[in-house]
Design a protein around this motif. Sequence first.
Motif, PDB file in Angstrom:
ATOM      1  N   UNK A  64     -18.458 -19.044   9.002  1.00  0.00           N
ATOM      2  CA  UNK A  64     -17.724 -18.474   7.761  1.00  0.00           C
ATOM      3  C   UNK A  64     -18.775 -17.374   7.182  1.00  0.00           C
ATOM      4  N   UNK A  65     -18.229 -16.079   7.084  1.00  0.00           N
ATOM      5  CA  UNK A  65     -18.952 -15.258   6.444  1.00  0.00           C
ATOM      6  C   UNK A  65     -18.550 -14.974   4.902  1.00  0.00           C
ATOM      7  N   UNK A  66     -19.424 -15.398   3.900  1.00  0.00           N
ATOM      8  CA  UNK A  66     -18.950 -15.572   2.641  1.00  0.00           C
ATOM      9  C   UNK A  66     -18.677 -14.136   2.248  1.00  0.00           C
ATOM     10  N   UNK A  67     -17.501 -13.997   1.033  1.00  0.00           N
ATOM     11  CA  UNK A  67     -17.365 -12.642   0.507  1.00  0.00           C
ATOM     12  C   UNK A  67     -17.933 -12.922  -0.892  1.00  0.00           C
ATOM     13  N   UNK A  68     -18.784 -11.970  -1.321  1.00  0.00           N
ATOM     14  CA  UNK A  68     -19.769 -11.937  -2.254  1.00  0.00           C
ATOM     15  C   UNK A  68     -19.141 -10.958  -3.468  1.00  0.00           C
ATOM     16  N   UNK A  69     -19.392 -11.110  -4.731  1.00  0.00           N
ATOM     17  CA  UNK A  69     -18.914 -10.062  -5.644  1.00  0.00           C
ATOM     18  C   UNK A  69     -17.443  -9.853  -5.954  1.00  0.00           C
ATOM     19  N   UNK A  70     -16.949  -8.848  -5.868  1.00  0.00           N
ATOM     20  CA  UNK A  70     -15.633  -8.493  -5.916  1.00  0.00           C
ATOM     21  C   UNK A  70     -14.892  -8.996  -4.479  1.00  0.00           C
ATOM     22  N   UNK A  71     -13.575  -9.613  -4.729  1.00  0.00           N
ATOM     23  CA  UNK A  71     -13.006 -10.004  -3.491  1.00  0.00           C
ATOM     24  C   UNK A  71     -11.897  -9.290  -3.259  1.00  0.00           C
ATOM     25  N   UNK A  72     -11.350  -8.522  -4.342  1.00  0.00           N
ATOM     26  CA  UNK A  72     -10.195  -7.621  -4.013  1.00  0.00           C
ATOM     27  C   UNK A  72     -10.113  -6.933  -5.416  1.00  0.00           C
ATOM     28  N   UNK A  73     -10.198  -5.504  -5.333  1.00  0.00           N
ATOM     29  CA  UNK A  73     -10.160  -4.566  -6.341  1.00  0.00           C
ATOM     30  C   UNK A  73      -8.896  -4.887  -7.323  1.00  0.00           C
ATOM     31  N   UNK A  74      -9.028  -4.793  -8.406  1.00  0.00           N
ATOM     32  CA  UNK A  74      -7.624  -5.107  -9.186  1.00  0.00           C
ATOM     33  C   UNK A  74      -6.895  -3.801  -9.671  1.00  0.00           C
ATOM     34  N   UNK A  75      -7.432  -2.704  -9.158  1.00  0.00           N
ATOM     35  CA  UNK A  75      -6.682  -1.378  -9.661  1.00  0.00           C
ATOM     36  C   UNK A  75      -5.341  -1.167  -9.045  1.00  0.00           C
ATOM     37  N   UNK A  76      -4.465  -0.553  -9.545  1.00  0.00           N
ATOM     38  CA  UNK A  76      -3.072  -0.295  -9.189  1.00  0.00           C
ATOM     39  C   UNK A  76      -3.340   0.822  -7.974  1.00  0.00           C
ATOM     40  N   UNK A  77      -4.171   1.838  -7.803  1.00  0.00           N
ATOM     41  CA  UNK A  77      -4.511   2.576  -6.823  1.00  0.00           C
ATOM     42  C   UNK A  77      -4.816   1.487  -5.359  1.00  0.00           C
ATOM     43  N   UNK A  78      -5.675   0.749  -5.832  1.00  0.00           N
ATOM     44  CA  UNK A  78      -6.178  -0.004  -4.533  1.00  0.00           C
ATOM     45  C   UNK A  78      -5.220  -0.684  -4.030  1.00  0.00           C
ATOM     46  N   UNK A  79      -4.374  -1.247  -4.870  1.00  0.00           N
ATOM     47  CA  UNK A  79      -3.295  -2.473  -4.571  1.00  0.00           C
ATOM     48  C   UNK A  79      -2.355  -1.809  -3.710  1.00  0.00           C
ATOM     49  N   UNK A  80      -1.830  -0.475  -4.177  1.00  0.00           N
ATOM     50  CA  UNK A  80      -0.831   0.366  -3.327  1.00  0.00           C
ATOM     51  C   UNK A  80      -1.352   0.801  -2.068  1.00  0.00           C
ATOM     52  N   UNK A  81      -2.784   0.907  -1.944  1.00  0.00           N
ATOM     53  CA  UNK A  81      -3.229   1.375  -0.539  1.00  0.00           C
ATOM     54  C   UNK A  81      -3.307  -0.015   0.475  1.00  0.00           C
ATOM     55  N   UNK A  82      -3.543  -1.000  -0.228  1.00  0.00           N
ATOM     56  CA  UNK A  82      -3.610  -2.383   0.600  1.00  0.00           C
ATOM     57  C   UNK A  82      -2.117  -2.590   1.105  1.00  0.00           C
ATOM     58  N   UNK A  83      -1.101  -2.574   0.155  1.00  0.00           N
ATOM     59  CA  UNK A  83       0.199  -2.620   0.489  1.00  0.00           C
ATOM     60  C   UNK A  83       0.592  -2.112   1.623  1.00  0.00           C
ATOM     61  N   UNK A  84       0.375  -1.143   1.839  1.00  0.00           N
ATOM     62  CA  UNK A  84       0.887  -0.222   3.143  1.00  0.00           C
ATOM     63  C   UNK A  84      -0.510  -0.009   3.980  1.00  0.00           C
ATOM     64  N   UNK A  85      -1.224  -1.166   4.223  1.00  0.00           N
ATOM     65  CA  UNK A  85      -2.114  -1.245   5.171  1.00  0.00           C
ATOM     66  C   UNK A  85      -2.924  -0.212   5.442  1.00  0.00           C
ATOM     67  N   UNK A  86      -3.327   0.559   4.231  1.00  0.00           N
ATOM     68  CA  UNK A  86      -4.626   1.589   4.063  1.00  0.00           C
ATOM     69  C   UNK A  86      -3.983   2.769   4.971  1.00  0.00           C
ATOM     70  N   UNK A  87      -2.658   3.044   5.292  1.00  0.00           N
ATOM     71  CA  UNK A  87      -2.455   4.181   5.971  1.00  0.00           C
ATOM     72  C   UNK A  87      -2.495   5.437   5.043  1.00  0.00           C
ATOM     73  N   UNK A  88      -2.494   5.415   3.671  1.00  0.00           N
ATOM     74  CA  UNK A  88      -2.517   6.625   2.899  1.00  0.00           C
ATOM     75  C   UNK A  88      -3.976   6.456   2.190  1.00  0.00           C
ATOM     76  N   UNK A  89      -5.000   5.777   2.648  1.00  0.00           N
ATOM     77  CA  UNK A  89      -6.387   5.670   2.109  1.00  0.00           C
ATOM     78  C   UNK A  89      -7.022   6.889   3.194  1.00  0.00           C
ATOM     79  N   UNK A  90      -7.821   7.532   2.117  1.00  0.00           N
ATOM     80  CA  UNK A  90      -8.743   8.513   3.002  1.00  0.00           C
ATOM     81  C   UNK A  90     -10.301   8.346   2.339  1.00  0.00           C
ATOM     82  N   UNK A  91     -11.346   8.654   3.328  1.00  0.00           N
ATOM     83  CA  UNK A  91     -12.455   8.766   2.805  1.00  0.00           C
ATOM     84  C   UNK A  91     -12.770  10.245   2.523  1.00  0.00           C
ATOM     85  N   UNK A  92     -13.564  10.312   1.430  1.00  0.00           N
ATOM     86  CA  UNK A  92     -13.965  11.893   1.120  1.00  0.00           C
ATOM     87  C   UNK A  92     -15.475  11.847   1.390  1.00  0.00           C
TER      88      UNK A  92
END
Length: 257
Positions: A70-98
């Motif tokens: 088991x690899x422990x998750x520490x700190x935030x376990x899932x960001x609660x912003x609407x933007x992140x929720x939308x990205x996760x819902x679409x399997x991060x297809x629309x996410x981009x690293x700048x």
Amino acid sequence: MKKLLTRRSFIVGSTIGAGLSLSGCDVLTGSDSFSRVLKLGETITMGAQRLFLSDKALAREFTEADMSPVFKSNGTHRPDSAEYAALAENNFVDWRLVIDGLVDQPLSLSLAELKRLPSRTQITRHDCVEGWSAIGKWTGVPLGLLLQAARLKPNARYLVFHCADEYEKTLDGTGQYYESIDLVDAFHPQTILAYGMNGTDLPIPNGAPLRLRVERQLGYKHAKYLMRIEAVESFAAFGRGNGGFWEDRGYEWYAGI
């Protein structure tokens, strides 16, 4: 390998010993003198590691048989912003690293584009400042490869990692978690932007879609939920100017091990 471990033991042991010798009423009062001593300890640790170890010296790597169940998750376990929720819902297809700031060629890369780049897989131990550790397998893009493509300007000295998680309201009022490293660690061969963990896509609790792995530093430096990497000359303009969310709350900026 034995020589490398001996040097690391000296660095860690010297720092811990100095901290223990100072534990007492100054710790409880939070005095300026204690803060100055902690800062001195950080400077000594960084200087000793950089003096005794090559910039390219590797953190120990393990085998799959050594991996933690088991690899422990520490700190935030899932960001609660609407933007992140939308990205996760679409399997991060629309996410981009700048990648921007003090660069000649700003980058904006999708997860699919990152996965097509040369990658590195490493099995390493994650050491948390809270006292626990775990061994996991990480796959991702060497950060130095992306920095070469972005072409850092001569005055770039640090990288600031902007993250999707708020954790709690940060001191600059933006509500955004951030972290930073210098260019020595940024170009280290084991410093990667990991999109895979233990042979699968990086799970959300562990930082999906992308997290920093900077293997010669403690766990709080390994920023999760990456959104943007900004090359800067100084991190004085971020938070309280200490280089990270936890650093603004008293942690050392350089967390070398």
